[in-house]
Design an enzyme around this catalytic site. Structure first.
Site, PDB file in Angstrom:
ATOM      1  N   HIS A  19       0.855  -1.191   0.000  1.00  0.00           N
ATOM      2  CA  HIS A  19       0.000   0.000   0.000  1.00  0.00           C
ATOM      3  C   HIS A  19       0.889   1.239   0.000  1.00  0.00           C
ATOM      4  O   HIS A  19       1.905   1.287   0.702  1.00  0.00           O
ATOM      5  CB  HIS A  19      -0.910  -0.021   1.223  1.00  0.00           C
TER       6      HIS A  19
ATOM      7  N   ASP B  25       0.918   4.225   1.377  1.00  0.00           N
ATOM      8  CA  ASP B  25       1.264   4.804   2.674  1.00  0.00           C
ATOM      9  C   ASP B  25       2.220   3.900   3.451  1.00  0.00           C
ATOM     10  O   ASP B  25       3.130   4.367   4.138  1.00  0.00           O
ATOM     11  CB  ASP B  25       0.003   5.064   3.506  1.00  0.00           C
ATOM     12  N   LYS B  26       2.015   2.594   3.337  1.00  0.00           N
ATOM     13  CA  LYS B  26       2.904   1.659   4.032  1.00  0.00           C
ATOM     14  C   LYS B  26       4.279   1.591   3.367  1.00  0.00           C
ATOM     15  O   LYS B  26       5.288   1.337   4.039  1.00  0.00           O
ATOM     16  CB  LYS B  26       2.267   0.277   4.085  1.00  0.00           C
TER      17      LYS B  26
ATOM     18  N   GLU C 236      10.457  11.921   7.004  1.00  0.00           N
ATOM     19  CA  GLU C 236       9.162  11.854   6.324  1.00  0.00           C
ATOM     20  C   GLU C 236       9.382  11.437   4.877  1.00  0.00           C
ATOM     21  O   GLU C 236      10.374  11.834   4.253  1.00  0.00           O
ATOM     22  CB  GLU C 236       8.454  13.215   6.362  1.00  0.00           C
TER      23      GLU C 236
ATOM     24  N   GLU D 114      14.317  15.896   9.563  1.00  0.00           N
ATOM     25  CA  GLU D 114      15.493  16.298  10.320  1.00  0.00           C
ATOM     26  C   GLU D 114      16.234  15.061  10.809  1.00  0.00           C
ATOM     27  O   GLU D 114      15.637  14.213  11.478  1.00  0.00           O
ATOM     28  CB  GLU D 114      15.094  17.149  11.541  1.00  0.00           C
TER      29      GLU D 114
ATOM     30  N   LYS E 217      -5.784  -4.353   0.587  1.00  0.00           N
ATOM     31  CA  LYS E 217      -6.422  -3.920   1.823  1.00  0.00           C
ATOM     32  C   LYS E 217      -7.337  -5.035   2.331  1.00  0.00           C
ATOM     33  O   LYS E 217      -7.903  -5.804   1.548  1.00  0.00           O
ATOM     34  CB  LYS E 217      -7.247  -2.643   1.605  1.00  0.00           C
TER      35      LYS E 217
ATOM     36  N   PHE F  46      -8.720  -4.452 -10.173  1.00  0.00           N
ATOM     37  CA  PHE F  46      -7.757  -3.668  -9.389  1.00  0.00           C
ATOM     38  C   PHE F  46      -6.383  -3.904 -10.033  1.00  0.00           C
ATOM     39  O   PHE F  46      -5.482  -4.479  -9.432  1.00  0.00           O
ATOM     40  CB  PHE F  46      -7.798  -4.147  -7.936  1.00  0.00           C
TER      41      PHE F  46
ATOM     42  N   ASP G 247      -1.930   5.881  -6.403  1.00  0.00           N
ATOM     43  CA  ASP G 247      -2.215   6.793  -5.297  1.00  0.00           C
ATOM     44  C   ASP G 247      -0.909   7.148  -4.612  1.00  0.00           C
ATOM     45  O   ASP G 247      -0.090   6.264  -4.339  1.00  0.00           O
ATOM     46  CB  ASP G 247      -3.165   6.108  -4.302  1.00  0.00           C
ATOM     47  N   ALA G 248      -0.687   8.420  -4.316  1.00  0.00           N
ATOM     48  CA  ALA G 248       0.508   8.831  -3.593  1.00  0.00           C
ATOM     49  C   ALA G 248       0.472   8.287  -2.165  1.00  0.00           C
ATOM     50  O   ALA G 248      -0.593   8.111  -1.581  1.00  0.00           O
ATOM     51  CB  ALA G 248       0.623  10.356  -3.572  1.00  0.00           C
TER      52      ALA G 248
ATOM     53  N   ARG H   9       0.034   8.082   7.650  1.00  0.00           N
ATOM     54  CA  ARG H   9      -1.392   8.175   7.304  1.00  0.00           C
ATOM     55  C   ARG H   9      -2.169   6.914   7.657  1.00  0.00           C
ATOM     56  O   ARG H   9      -3.352   6.808   7.330  1.00  0.00           O
ATOM     57  CB  ARG H   9      -1.561   8.476   5.808  1.00  0.00           C
ATOM     58  N   LYS H  10      -1.539   5.972   8.318  1.00  0.00           N
ATOM     59  CA  LYS H  10      -2.229   4.742   8.714  1.00  0.00           C
ATOM     60  C   LYS H  10      -2.060   4.507  10.215  1.00  0.00           C
ATOM     61  O   LYS H  10      -1.747   3.398  10.650  1.00  0.00           O
ATOM     62  CB  LYS H  10      -1.698   3.563   7.899  1.00  0.00           C
TER      63      LYS H  10
ATOM     64  N   LYS I 237      10.613   7.956  13.142  1.00  0.00           N
ATOM     65  CA  LYS I 237      10.970   8.689  14.362  1.00  0.00           C
ATOM     66  C   LYS I 237      11.840   7.832  15.267  1.00  0.00           C
ATOM     67  O   LYS I 237      11.493   6.685  15.571  1.00  0.00           O
ATOM     68  CB  LYS I 237       9.708   9.108  15.123  1.00  0.00           C
TER      69      LYS I 237
ATOM     70  N   LYS J  29      11.521  10.424  20.401  1.00  0.00           N
ATOM     71  CA  LYS J  29      10.196  10.971  20.111  1.00  0.00           C
ATOM     72  C   LYS J  29       9.155  10.155  20.877  1.00  0.00           C
ATOM     73  O   LYS J  29       8.924   8.984  20.577  1.00  0.00           O
ATOM     74  CB  LYS J  29       9.891  10.930  18.617  1.00  0.00           C
TER      75      LYS J  29
ATOM     76  N   ASP K  29       6.053  10.233  20.822  1.00  0.00           N
ATOM     77  CA  ASP K  29       4.964   9.728  19.995  1.00  0.00           C
ATOM     78  C   ASP K  29       5.113   8.232  19.783  1.00  0.00           C
ATOM     79  O   ASP K  29       4.130   7.490  19.789  1.00  0.00           O
ATOM     80  CB  ASP K  29       4.975  10.415  18.619  1.00  0.00           C
TER      81      ASP K  29
END
Length: 374
Positions: free
Chosen positions: A17, A19-20, A45, A58, A162, A228, A236-237, A242-243, A263, A267, A269
């Site tokens: 996918h 995003d993955k 990123e 960074e 998916k 598909f 798709d970008a 985003r997941k 990260k 961090k 998060d």
């Protein structure tokens, strides 16, 4: 009185996918730095498009890393090779990375949190891995989808895909799979009838039948929109982070909003979310609760949490205040304490960048271990 009935749905995605793909590249960059510089500060990123891969963020590190080589290695490992719409061997790579801001580094260097924020951890007794059933089963389907592709069982499948599982609950326990959705990227020369039959036989049935939750009432949707044939970054970008619900508990528990991939463990998060999963899993494994959600919050530059919250959904032998006291007495929730306790300054992150960061009993990840269980 009639028993309470409801359904809950979670989704997962395969490693192909978009995003993955971005998440895996970001964590591969992190792993490469930590392999040579355990103190590296990384906030990477990634944006994936069919015409260019862009790395930004960074990074402060003594390691010398070949970013283009890392990107191509991830793409080829996933399976994006030979596709004229998106071939990982040739797509251009652009690197827009600079050093971490000095003001942030000052707070982290003294053991403080790298940013303000809130994180959640969760565990429950629905599955052996102490995860919610919908996300655990959605991940299992996504992993199986990739396995049958890479092993050659279903060679016409392509990397993107998916899964989604809707589980029926009775009195708070999963009793039945109401709906299964599987969408898989595939070659052009295969019919949807064949794809449906193969995915039911090779993916859905082997994964879900052992749990005894499939029956004639279960609705199965395979590629519900039809063909598909164009998938992955060509369709798709993809962007890191985003997941976040796929990465955690499938929506069954709350989320503080911070993503994980790319990260380093300073961090919170990432590191605090891992620690809170460990805390929640430990207490549930010790039968202190059947369902436990834990929150912690930090202020930038400060080591001790500014708040700790527990919600046991009425399933604990103790009240929430007692559980908070137990957690704060027993676990070091400072950023430095978390890093040391879980030994997070090492390259172990790309392996969890797909199919979820939690419940990964198939991997050697420290936040899932229960050596401290009494």
């Amino acid at each position: 009185m009639k028993s309470a009935m409801y359904t809950f749905t979670s989704e997962s995605v395969t490693e192909g996918h978009p995003d993955k793909v971005a998440d895996q590249i970001a964590d591969a960059v992190l792993d490469a730095h930590l392999a040579h510089d355990r103190m590296a500060r990384v906030a990477c990123e990634v944006m994936v498009t069919p015409v260019k891969i862009i790395l930004a963020g960074e990074i402060t590190s003594h390691a010398r890393v070949n970013y283009e080589q890392i990107v191509r290695g991830v793409l080829c490992d996933i399976g994006y090779v030979g596709d004229p719409a998106f071939d990982g061997r040739y797509v251009p790579v652009e690197c827009l990375i600079h050093d971490q801001a000095h003001d942030i580094a000052m707070g982290v260097d003294t053991g403080g949190a790298g940013d303000q924020g809130l994180m959640f951890g969760f565990a429950c007794t629905e599955t052996p891995e102490l995860m919610p059933a919908p996300i655990a089963w959605a991940h299992a389907l996504a992993k199986r989808l990739t396995f049958v592709r890479k092993s050659g069982v279903l060679p016409y499948l392509r990397p993107d895909g998916k899964t989604q599982v809707t589980v029926a609950y009775q009195d708070g326990r999963p009793v039945h799979v109401d709906t299964v959705v599987v969408s898989s990227h595939h070659a052009v020369d295969v019919s949807q009838v064949t794809i449906r039959e193969d995915i039911i036989a090779q993916v859905i049935t082997p994964v879900l039948e052992p749990f005894g939750v499939l029956d004639e009432q279960t609705r199965v949707l395979v590629n519900p929109t039809g063909a598909f044939t164009i998938g992955g970054p060509a369709a798709d970008a993809g962007v890191t982070g985003r997941k976040i619900i796929v990465d955690t508990y499938g929506g069954m528990a709350r989320h503080g909003g911070g993503a994980f991939s790319g990260k380093d463990p300073t961090k919170v998060d990432r590191s605090a979310a891992y620690m809170l999963r460990h805390v929640a899993k430990t207490l549930v494994a010790e039968n202190l609760a059947d369902r436990l959600e834990v929150q912690v919050a930090y202020a930038i530059g400060k080591a001790d949490p500014v708040g700790v919250y527990v919600h046991n959904h009425g399933s604990a032998k103790f009240n929430d205040a007692d559980l908070v006291q137990l957690i704060t007495d027993r676990f070091d929730l400072t950023p430095r304490g978390i890093i040391n306790y879980l030994d997070l300054r090492r390259p172990l992150y790309r392996q969890v960048a797909s199919y979820g960061h939690f419940g990964r009993v198939d991997l050697d990840v420290p936040w899932e271990k229960l050596e401290t269980v009494k």
